[in-house]
Design a protein around this motif. Structure first.
Motif, PDB file in Angstrom:
ATOM      1  N   CYS A 161       0.841  -1.206   0.000  1.00 23.18           N
ATOM      2  CA  CYS A 161       0.000   0.000   0.000  1.00 23.18           C
ATOM      3  C   CYS A 161       0.876   1.257   0.000  1.00 23.18           C
ATOM      4  O   CYS A 161       1.789   1.383   0.812  1.00 23.18           O
ATOM      5  N   GLN A 167      -5.242   1.026  -1.824  1.00 22.60           N
ATOM      6  CA  GLN A 167      -6.048  -0.027  -1.173  1.00 22.60           C
ATOM      7  C   GLN A 167      -7.411   0.488  -0.672  1.00 22.60           C
ATOM      8  O   GLN A 167      -7.906   0.026   0.366  1.00 22.60           O
ATOM      9  N   ASN A 168      -8.026   1.411  -1.437  1.00 20.99           N
ATOM     10  CA  ASN A 168      -9.313   1.975  -0.984  1.00 20.99           C
ATOM     11  C   ASN A 168     -10.418   0.928  -0.898  1.00 20.99           C
ATOM     12  O   ASN A 168     -11.236   0.953   0.012  1.00 20.99           O
ATOM     13  N   LYS A 171      -9.930  -1.358   2.138  1.00 23.25           N
ATOM     14  CA  LYS A 171     -10.253  -0.600   3.359  1.00 23.25           C
ATOM     15  C   LYS A 171     -11.765  -0.634   3.594  1.00 23.25           C
ATOM     16  O   LYS A 171     -12.227  -0.900   4.711  1.00 23.25           O
ATOM     17  N   LEU A 181      -5.877  -1.663   8.270  1.00 23.88           N
ATOM     18  CA  LEU A 181      -4.911  -1.980   7.204  1.00 23.88           C
ATOM     19  C   LEU A 181      -3.514  -1.582   7.640  1.00 23.88           C
ATOM     20  O   LEU A 181      -3.326  -0.546   8.299  1.00 23.88           O
ATOM     21  N   LYS A 222      -4.638   8.271   6.393  1.00 28.06           N
ATOM     22  CA  LYS A 222      -5.552   7.282   5.792  1.00 28.06           C
ATOM     23  C   LYS A 222      -6.035   6.309   6.866  1.00 28.06           C
ATOM     24  O   LYS A 222      -6.930   5.497   6.634  1.00 28.06           O
ATOM     25  N   TYR A 224      -3.917   4.045   8.251  1.00 24.65           N
ATOM     26  CA  TYR A 224      -3.145   2.814   8.090  1.00 24.65           C
ATOM     27  C   TYR A 224      -1.985   2.780   9.084  1.00 24.65           C
ATOM     28  O   TYR A 224      -1.432   3.821   9.452  1.00 24.65           O
TER      29      TYR A 224
END
Ligand SMILES: NC(=O)c1ccc[n+]([C@@H]2O[C@H](COP(=O)([O-])OP(=O)(O)OC[C@H]3O[C@@H](n4cnc5c(N)ncnc54)[C@H](OP(=O)(O)O)[C@@H]3O)[C@@H](O)[C@H]2O)c1
Length: 282
Positions: A161, A167-168, A171, A181, A222, A224
């Motif tokens: 990612c 990686q939307n 997610k 994630l 994000k 992550y």
């Protein structure tokens, strides 16, 4: 601003930023890298049996003088260790290598082999207190099968990612389970093309930061977990110094335009199956 934490679906709080030690040789180099990170205040190390440096991580933890509960350790089981009755003894060996009596987050490294039975043993390890949280890595084709068979839903999924491949969709898919994630290759494995994208240069000037810091801050915002690998103390300091500024919604939207589906590593099922025949040393 201090470092941030992610709350997992079991209520545990994990430091969002860590140090990844993929390709760091065991012994002196791993010990030094972890000790440098600890000195800066980093409290999360991402290793794996396959990296063959869990011993160095355990040694650094011991030498650091930090209390066990102050450090988050993630490690990963290799497919040759998957199987009911096979995975629990493999976890015991990990504990020995790491010189600890529990693992904070244990992942299935790849989506091949007897992952369903391995998961059953991982669930047992949670009940026994040998592992606090369990998750998966690189699951794609077999993700739904694992989710359907899991009593404990994965706390985390670790995948490639970065802004080229954000990686939307994954997610969104994992939100139902509260699965966070974790980004591997977060700065494209050090790819200068990604790092030098003009949008990062522009934002680096705006915030008085470096391009890499902008990318790492994007991962944080994000939601992550991110653990760039470095053995360079200057890079380590730079990478961790991302908690005193915030990218605006407009900045995040501009970075989103870099999404081009590029992956640095194409791990097809066949390729993972080939990997799985390699057996890491104990
Ligand atoms: N689950 C999986 O299958 C999987 C796969 C791959 C990786 N991972 C995990 O994700 C972690 C991160 O991935 P990665 O190590 O492959 O790639 P990465 O973190 O995206 O990139 C690491 C590269 O970037 C360089 N670098 C680090 N900080 C820098 C900085 N501030 N400025 C310029 N260059 C910098 C490093 O070199 P220097 O050492 O010289 O700084 C290294 O060459 C791994 O260590 C591992 O824990 C998991």
């Amino acid at each position: 601003m201090t470092q941030t934490y992610l709350t997992l679906n079991n209520g545990l709080k994990m430091p969002q930023f860590g140090l990844g030690v993929y390709l760091v040789p065991d012994g002196k180099e791993t010990i030094e890298a972890c000790l440098n990170a600890f000195k800066l205040g980093v409290r999360h190390i991402d290793t794996a049996h396959a990296y063959q440096n869990e011993r160095g991580v355990g040694e650094a933890l011991k030498q650091s003088g930090l209390k066990r509960e102050e450090v988050w350790i993630t490690t990963k089981l290799w497919p040759t260790e998957y199987g009911e009755g096979k995975t629990l003894p493999a976890i015991d060996k990990m504990l020995e290598r790491l010189q600890t009596d529990y693992i904070d987050l244990l992942l299935l490294h790849q989506q091949v082999g007897d992952y369903i039975d391995a998961w059953k043993d991982m669930e047992k390890a949670v009940k026994l207190g040998k592992v606090k949280s369990i998750g998966i890595s690189n699951f794609k084709e077999n993700l739904e099968d694992l989710l359907a068979n899991a009593t404990i839903k994965p706390a985390a999924i670790q995948v490639e990612c970065h802004p080229y491949f954000p990686q939307n969709e994954l997610k969104k898919r994992m939100a139902e389970f509260g699965t966070i994630l974790e980004s591997w290759y977060p700065i494209g494995h050090g790819d200068p093309k990604l790092i030098n994208e003009p949008v990062f240069t522009k934002l680096a000037q705006k915030y008085g930061k470096t391009n890499v810091q902008i990318i790492l801050r994007w991962h944080i915002q994000k939601g992550y977990s991110v653990f760039p690998k470095t053995t360079n103390p200057d890079h380590m300091r730079e990478n961790f110094d991302i908690f005193d500024f915030e990218l605006s919604a407009e900045d995040m939207a501009e970075i989103a335009k870099l999404n081009n589906g590029k992956r640095y590593f194409t791990d097809t099922l066949e390729q993972q199956q080939r990997f799985a025949s390699w057996k890491p040393e104990d």
